[in-house]
Design a protein around this motif. Structure first.
Motif, PDB file in Angstrom:
ATOM      1  N   GLU A 293       3.599  -1.877   5.089  1.00  0.00           N
ATOM      2  CA  GLU A 293       2.621  -0.817   4.855  1.00  0.00           C
ATOM      3  C   GLU A 293       3.359   0.517   4.741  1.00  0.00           C
ATOM      4  O   GLU A 293       4.570   0.607   4.969  1.00  0.00           O
ATOM      5  N   ASN A 294       2.622   1.561   4.383  1.00  0.00           N
ATOM      6  CA  ASN A 294       3.288   2.836   4.125  1.00  0.00           C
ATOM      7  C   ASN A 294       4.047   3.337   5.353  1.00  0.00           C
ATOM      8  O   ASN A 294       3.533   3.352   6.473  1.00  0.00           O
TER       9      ASN A 294
ATOM     10  N   GLY B 255       3.988   1.251   8.459  1.00  0.00           N
ATOM     11  CA  GLY B 255       4.910   0.161   8.187  1.00  0.00           C
ATOM     12  C   GLY B 255       5.717  -0.252   9.408  1.00  0.00           C
ATOM     13  O   GLY B 255       6.125   0.591  10.208  1.00  0.00           O
TER      14      GLY B 255
ATOM     15  N   TYR C 295      -4.996   4.803   2.057  1.00  0.00           N
ATOM     16  CA  TYR C 295      -5.610   4.747   3.383  1.00  0.00           C
ATOM     17  C   TYR C 295      -6.828   5.658   3.517  1.00  0.00           C
ATOM     18  O   TYR C 295      -7.421   5.742   4.584  1.00  0.00           O
TER      19      TYR C 295
ATOM     20  N   LYS D  19      -8.052  -2.823  -0.313  1.00  0.00           N
ATOM     21  CA  LYS D  19      -7.292  -4.074  -0.192  1.00  0.00           C
ATOM     22  C   LYS D  19      -7.882  -5.153  -1.095  1.00  0.00           C
ATOM     23  O   LYS D  19      -7.148  -5.958  -1.690  1.00  0.00           O
TER      24      LYS D  19
ATOM     25  N   LEU E 236       0.827  -1.206   0.000  1.00  0.00           N
ATOM     26  CA  LEU E 236       0.000   0.000   0.000  1.00  0.00           C
ATOM     27  C   LEU E 236       0.862   1.257   0.000  1.00  0.00           C
ATOM     28  O   LEU E 236       1.993   1.252   0.488  1.00  0.00           O
TER      29      LEU E 236
ATOM     30  N   LEU F 177       0.983  -6.962   3.828  1.00  0.00           N
ATOM     31  CA  LEU F 177       0.737  -5.932   4.838  1.00  0.00           C
ATOM     32  C   LEU F 177       1.620  -6.216   6.039  1.00  0.00           C
ATOM     33  O   LEU F 177       1.254  -6.978   6.927  1.00  0.00           O
TER      34      LEU F 177
END
Length: 412
Positions: free
Chosen positions: A289-290, A299, A238, A258, A233, A270
């Motif tokens: 994740e970011n 993340g 988000y 997702k 992602l 993820l």
């Protein structure tokens, strides 16, 4: 106060730019046409942004408005630099003339020289360059897909993966697309690379999952290579750049985003990892994740890597390249290759291989496009597949990256 400052600056730019037009031509109708076009564009932009719906987010209309504003404003800024520079000289000449005439000759005269036509002509000619560039970027550049290939050498790469090819795409931003034929072409271009592994490093939409609805059949045509399709992602995935009626709607959108990855046959990682196995050997693929220095930090590299060994050969997918700068490159575990996107190369810059590589984004991100290497670790920052905020690309083209992994030391 902020709006007053912006309006004042814009009026100043318009006044200076209009002075250049007046100096070049005395034709009344050309001057009126210039003013009319300027007023129409500004009025349109004000109308669009004044009616911006934060529950919907950016739309094709806001993209068009920002494109028109930049298309007219950037050339005018170039003209202003010339006109303002000429004014500095005019004021200096006026001051010298005044002092000379007052104290030595004692006679009145015109102190401030007239504007020179050739200066305005030069200003207009140079301003035409960014105008043409921006126009091309909006019309053609945003779909000028480039395949960029890299060969990277690793002494500890498992023998079975010597020659293994990875294709990376990033930053699809499907809500911005307006030409299905160009996207079909890009999908065919990706398939033509015939890589072993296809990886997508985030930002599948601008804001909401529904943006992908019309494009799912197209992206489902991406062939699944022998060793799979995986994704992570990005910050736009988000749903944090729109206003939601309630938290439940925001969560539902996140789940829908997702689910989009499943619909186009990508396995979403993820804060997770998996092994890619080939001929009895394996490498680890890690997806976080970011994590952005100035953006969402969802993340978790340690959680994502908990099921793999510290001495495994690792490919890390992390959307924001600042993650590599602040956490990855000096991590106690060795992440051999990190794949990121996010910057889009600002969608504006100059790149002449071997000569120059420049974009305004380099003043924000230390790593912003292409391959970087430190402490024996590599980072690739993909320039992005789509576009956002500005509906075009100038000098920084949409990218499909193909990386070939080779075993051994890099040839000298």
């Amino acid at each position: 106060m902020r709006w007053l400052i912006l309006i004042s600056l814009y009026l100043l730019i318009e006044i200076y730019a209009y002075q250049a037009i007046k100096t070049i031509t005395r034709n009344y109708w050309i001057q009126i046409l210039y003013l009319a076009i300027s007023v129409i564009i500004v009025a349109y932009a004000i109308y669009i942004f004044a009616n911006y719906d934060r529950s919907v987010g950016p739309t094709k209309y806001t993209l068009r408005a920002s494109g028109l504003l930049l298309l007219t404003l950037v050339p005018k800024l170039i003209m202003v630099l010339f006109m303002f520079g000429e004014d500095i000289i005019r004021v200096c000449v006026a001051g010298y003339t005044y002092l000379t005439n007052t104290f030595f000759e004692g006679q009145a005269t015109q102190y401030l020289p007239d504007r020179r036509k050739f200066v305005s002509q030069i200003a207009l000619g140079i301003a035409a360059i960014p105008f043409a560039g921006l126009l091309h970027g909006i019309w053609k550049g945003k779909y000028n897909f480039q395949v960029i290939k890299h060969t990277l050498f690793f002494e500890d790469l498992p023998e079975s993966f010597d020659g293994f090819k990875v294709t990376q795409i990033s930053d699809i931003h499907s809500g911005s697309f307006d030409d299905s034929n160009k996207i079909e072409y890009a999908v065919d271009l990706i398939n033509a690379q015939e890589s072993d592994l296809l990886l997508f490093t985030g930002d599948i939409v601008n804001t909401v999952a529904a943006e992908m609805d019309a494009w799912i059949p197209t992206f489902k045509k991406l062939k699944t290579p022998t060793y799979g399709k995986y994704s992570v992602l990005g910050n736009h995935d988000y749903g944090e750049y729109v206003t939601w009626d309630n938290e439940a709607d925001k969560r539902a959108n996140f789940e829908a985003i997702k689910d989009v990855h499943k619909k186009i046959d990508f396995k979403l990682l993820l804060n997770d990892s998996t092994y890619i196995e080939k001929d009895g050997s394996r490498i680890a693929l890690v997806g976080v994740e970011n994590w952005g220095h100035n953006f969402k930090k969802a993340g978790d590299l340690d959680v994502a890597s908990k099921t793999i060994k510290s001495d495994d050969f690792k490919i890390l997918m992390s959307h924001d390249p600042s993650h590599w700068e602040y956490e990855v490159k000096n991590h106690t575990d060795h992440y051999h290759l990190t794949l990121s996107g996010h910057t889009h190369g600002f969608q504006f810059g100059i790149e002449i291989p071997g000569w120059i590589k420049w974009s305004p984004v380099q003043y924000v991100y230390k790593q912003w496009a292409g391959i970087y290497s430190e402490t024996g670790r590599y980072l690739n920052v993909n320039r992005g597949f789509g576009y956002h905020a500005f509906p075009g690309r100038v000098g920084i083209w949409p990218e499909v990256t193909v990386i070939e992994l080779r075993k051994g030391a890099k040839p000298v």
